[in-house]
Structure formats: structure tokens, C-alpha cells
Design a protein around this motif. Structure first.
Motif, PDB file in Angstrom:
ATOM      1  N   ARG A  11       0.837  -1.215   0.000  1.00 40.38           N
ATOM      2  CA  ARG A  11       0.000   0.000   0.000  1.00 40.38           C
ATOM      3  C   ARG A  11       0.863   1.253   0.000  1.00 40.38           C
ATOM      4  NH1 ARG A  11      -3.414  -3.272   3.798  1.00 40.38           N
ATOM      5  NH2 ARG A  11      -5.214  -3.883   2.548  1.00 40.38           N
ATOM      6  N   ARG A  12       1.973   1.205   0.742  1.00 39.09           N
ATOM      7  CA  ARG A  12       2.893   2.352   0.771  1.00 39.09           C
ATOM      8  C   ARG A  12       3.501   2.583  -0.611  1.00 39.09           C
ATOM      9  NH1 ARG A  12       7.807   3.580   0.589  1.00 39.09           N
ATOM     10  NH2 ARG A  12       8.563   1.443   0.483  1.00 39.09           N
ATOM     11  N   LYS A  13       3.925   1.509  -1.273  1.00 42.30           N
ATOM     12  CA  LYS A  13       4.484   1.623  -2.625  1.00 42.30           C
ATOM     13  C   LYS A  13       3.439   2.150  -3.598  1.00 42.30           C
ATOM     14  CE  LYS A  13       7.986  -1.974  -2.287  1.00 42.30           C
ATOM     15  NZ  LYS A  13       8.450  -3.268  -2.799  1.00 42.30           N
ATOM     16  N   HIS A  14       2.192   1.680  -3.457  1.00 43.53           N
ATOM     17  CA  HIS A  14       1.114   2.124  -4.337  1.00 43.53           C
ATOM     18  C   HIS A  14       0.890   3.627  -4.166  1.00 43.53           C
ATOM     19  CE1 HIS A  14      -3.083   2.637  -5.696  1.00 43.53           C
ATOM     20  NE2 HIS A  14      -2.760   1.703  -6.577  1.00 43.53           N
ATOM     21  N   GLN A  15       0.871   4.098  -2.925  1.00 45.63           N
ATOM     22  CA  GLN A  15       0.678   5.520  -2.664  1.00 45.63           C
ATOM     23  C   GLN A  15       1.846   6.339  -3.206  1.00 45.63           C
ATOM     24  OE1 GLN A  15      -2.088   7.116  -1.432  1.00 45.63           O
ATOM     25  NE2 GLN A  15      -0.952   8.869  -2.204  1.00 45.63           N
ATOM     26  N   HIS A  16       3.053   5.839  -3.044  1.00 43.19           N
ATOM     27  CA  HIS A  16       4.234   6.524  -3.565  1.00 43.19           C
ATOM     28  C   HIS A  16       4.138   6.667  -5.092  1.00 43.19           C
ATOM     29  CE1 HIS A  16       8.402   7.771  -3.942  1.00 43.19           C
ATOM     30  NE2 HIS A  16       8.539   6.850  -4.874  1.00 43.19           N
ATOM     31  N   LEU A  17       3.726   5.596  -5.758  1.00 45.88           N
ATOM     32  CA  LEU A  17       3.566   5.650  -7.215  1.00 45.88           C
ATOM     33  C   LEU A  17       2.449   6.610  -7.612  1.00 45.88           C
ATOM     34  CD1 LEU A  17       4.084   1.974  -8.361  1.00 45.88           C
ATOM     35  CD2 LEU A  17       5.338   3.962  -9.167  1.00 45.88           C
ATOM     36  N   SER A  18       1.370   6.643  -6.848  1.00 42.44           N
ATOM     37  CA  SER A  18       0.278   7.577  -7.135  1.00 42.44           C
ATOM     38  C   SER A  18       0.778   9.006  -7.096  1.00 42.44           C
ATOM     39  CB  SER A  18      -0.858   7.421  -6.114  1.00 42.44           C
ATOM     40  OG  SER A  18      -1.525   6.212  -6.291  1.00 42.44           O
ATOM     41  N   ASP A  19       1.555   9.307  -6.069  1.00 42.49           N
ATOM     42  CA  ASP A  19       2.122  10.652  -5.943  1.00 42.49           C
ATOM     43  C   ASP A  19       3.071  10.961  -7.102  1.00 42.49           C
ATOM     44  OD1 ASP A  19       0.706  10.818  -3.572  1.00 42.49           O
ATOM     45  OD2 ASP A  19       2.459  10.444  -2.296  1.00 42.49           O
ATOM     46  N   ALA A  20       3.889   9.985  -7.465  1.00 39.67           N
ATOM     47  CA  ALA A  20       4.837  10.171  -8.559  1.00 39.67           C
ATOM     48  C   ALA A  20       4.120  10.391  -9.889  1.00 39.67           C
ATOM     49  CB  ALA A  20       5.774   8.971  -8.658  1.00 39.67           C
ATOM     50  N   VAL A  21       3.036   9.659 -10.122  1.00 39.64           N
ATOM     51  CA  VAL A  21       2.264   9.823 -11.352  1.00 39.64           C
ATOM     52  C   VAL A  21       1.663  11.227 -11.403  1.00 39.64           C
ATOM     53  CG1 VAL A  21       0.163   9.089 -12.573  1.00 39.64           C
ATOM     54  CG2 VAL A  21       1.785   7.388 -11.757  1.00 39.64           C
ATOM     55  N   GLU A  22       1.113  11.682 -10.294  1.00 38.27           N
ATOM     56  CA  GLU A  22       0.536  13.029 -10.250  1.00 38.27           C
ATOM     57  C   GLU A  22       1.582  14.087 -10.574  1.00 38.27           C
ATOM     58  OE1 GLU A  22      -1.889  14.495  -7.059  1.00 38.27           O
ATOM     59  OE2 GLU A  22      -2.731  12.494  -6.740  1.00 38.27           O
ATOM     60  N   ARG A  23       2.749  13.974  -9.951  1.00 38.20           N
ATOM     61  CA  ARG A  23       3.821  14.945 -10.218  1.00 38.20           C
ATOM     62  C   ARG A  23       4.249  14.890 -11.685  1.00 38.20           C
ATOM     63  NH1 ARG A  23       5.659  12.955  -5.377  1.00 38.20           N
ATOM     64  NH2 ARG A  23       7.206  11.656  -6.430  1.00 38.20           N
ATOM     65  N   ALA A  24       4.387  13.677 -12.217  1.00 42.36           N
ATOM     66  CA  ALA A  24       4.834  13.506 -13.600  1.00 42.36           C
ATOM     67  C   ALA A  24       3.817  14.075 -14.587  1.00 42.36           C
ATOM     68  CB  ALA A  24       5.081  12.023 -13.886  1.00 42.36           C
ATOM     69  N   GLN A  25       2.536  13.916 -14.285  1.00 46.26           N
ATOM     70  CA  GLN A  25       1.510  14.426 -15.189  1.00 46.26           C
ATOM     71  C   GLN A  25       1.484  15.953 -15.200  1.00 46.26           C
ATOM     72  OE1 GLN A  25      -1.878  12.194 -13.696  1.00 46.26           O
ATOM     73  NE2 GLN A  25      -1.815  10.845 -15.474  1.00 46.26           N
ATOM     74  N   ARG A  26       1.926  16.566 -14.124  1.00 45.58           N
ATOM     75  CA  ARG A  26       1.976  18.031 -14.075  1.00 45.58           C
ATOM     76  C   ARG A  26       3.238  18.596 -14.726  1.00 45.58           C
ATOM     77  NH1 ARG A  26       1.878  18.626  -8.339  1.00 45.58           N
ATOM     78  NH2 ARG A  26       0.677  16.792  -7.859  1.00 45.58           N
ATOM     79  N   SER A  27       4.197  17.719 -14.971  1.00 45.13           N
ATOM     80  CA  SER A  27       5.459  18.154 -15.562  1.00 45.13           C
ATOM     81  C   SER A  27       5.476  17.848 -17.060  1.00 45.13           C
ATOM     82  CB  SER A  27       6.621  17.427 -14.891  1.00 45.13           C
ATOM     83  OG  SER A  27       7.824  17.707 -15.556  1.00 45.13           O
ATOM     84  N   PRO A  28       5.511  18.878 -17.886  1.00 45.51           N
ATOM     85  CA  PRO A  28       5.492  18.636 -19.335  1.00 45.51           C
ATOM     86  C   PRO A  28       6.756  17.920 -19.846  1.00 45.51           C
ATOM     87  CG  PRO A  28       5.760  20.975 -18.854  1.00 45.51           C
ATOM     88  CD  PRO A  28       5.536  20.284 -17.546  1.00 45.51           C
ATOM     89  N   ALA A  29       7.818  17.906 -19.045  1.00 47.84           N
ATOM     90  CA  ALA A  29       9.062  17.276 -19.482  1.00 47.84           C
ATOM     91  C   ALA A  29       9.051  15.758 -19.306  1.00 47.84           C
ATOM     92  CB  ALA A  29      10.237  17.868 -18.705  1.00 47.84           C
ATOM     93  N   THR A  30       8.071  15.221 -18.594  1.00 50.79           N
ATOM     94  CA  THR A  30       8.017  13.774 -18.357  1.00 50.79           C
ATOM     95  C   THR A  30       7.421  13.063 -19.563  1.00 50.79           C
ATOM     96  OG1 THR A  30       7.671  14.206 -16.010  1.00 50.79           O
ATOM     97  CG2 THR A  30       7.222  11.985 -16.784  1.00 50.79           C
ATOM     98  N   PRO A  31       8.164  12.118 -20.139  1.00 46.49           N
ATOM     99  CA  PRO A  31       7.641  11.376 -21.296  1.00 46.49           C
ATOM    100  C   PRO A  31       6.390  10.556 -20.933  1.00 46.49           C
ATOM    101  CG  PRO A  31      10.008  11.031 -21.039  1.00 46.49           C
ATOM    102  CD  PRO A  31       9.529  11.744 -19.806  1.00 46.49           C
ATOM    103  N   ALA A  32       5.458  10.509 -21.844  1.00 46.16           N
ATOM    104  CA  ALA A  32       4.215   9.768 -21.634  1.00 46.16           C
ATOM    105  C   ALA A  32       4.503   8.293 -21.375  1.00 46.16           C
ATOM    106  CB  ALA A  32       3.295   9.927 -22.836  1.00 46.16           C
TER     107      ALA A  32
END
Length: 55
Positions: A11-32
């Protein structure tokens, strides 16, 4: 490692990935492709949590 501690770690890893996905989606430099891979990892973890929770 007990089942409950393993589930807690997943669950901790899942939450960490959720946060990372959110940050990546807000960053235009992150490849799809990177975002898609993180989402796949997140889904695999969610499925594992579900499988272990119903066992």
C-alpha cells in the motif's frame, strides 16, 4: 514478513507511485511512456494487494 506487514508495504508503494504519477503528469518534461510505465506498476501492485486481501 507477515502478511499484514507485506500488505502495508504494498500500500505504501502504491501511494508513492500515485504521488509520482501526479507529479509527472503536471510536468510537461516527463515522457508519456514513463507515466504509462508507472501506471502499470501501480496496477500490478493494486492487483497484488487485492489478491492477498481476499486470500
Amino acid at each position: 514478513m507477515s502478511l499484514s506487514s507485506h500488505l502495508q508495504e504494498l500500500r505504501r508503494k502504491h501511494q508513492h507511485l500515485s504521488d509520482a504519477v501526479e507529479r509527472a503528469q503536471r510536468s510537461p518534461a516527463t515522457p508519456a511512456l514513463d507515466i504509462a510505465e508507472m501506471k502499470k506498476q501501480k496496477l500490478r501492485i493494486k492487483e497484488e494487494i487485492s489478491r492477498l486481501s481476499t486470500s
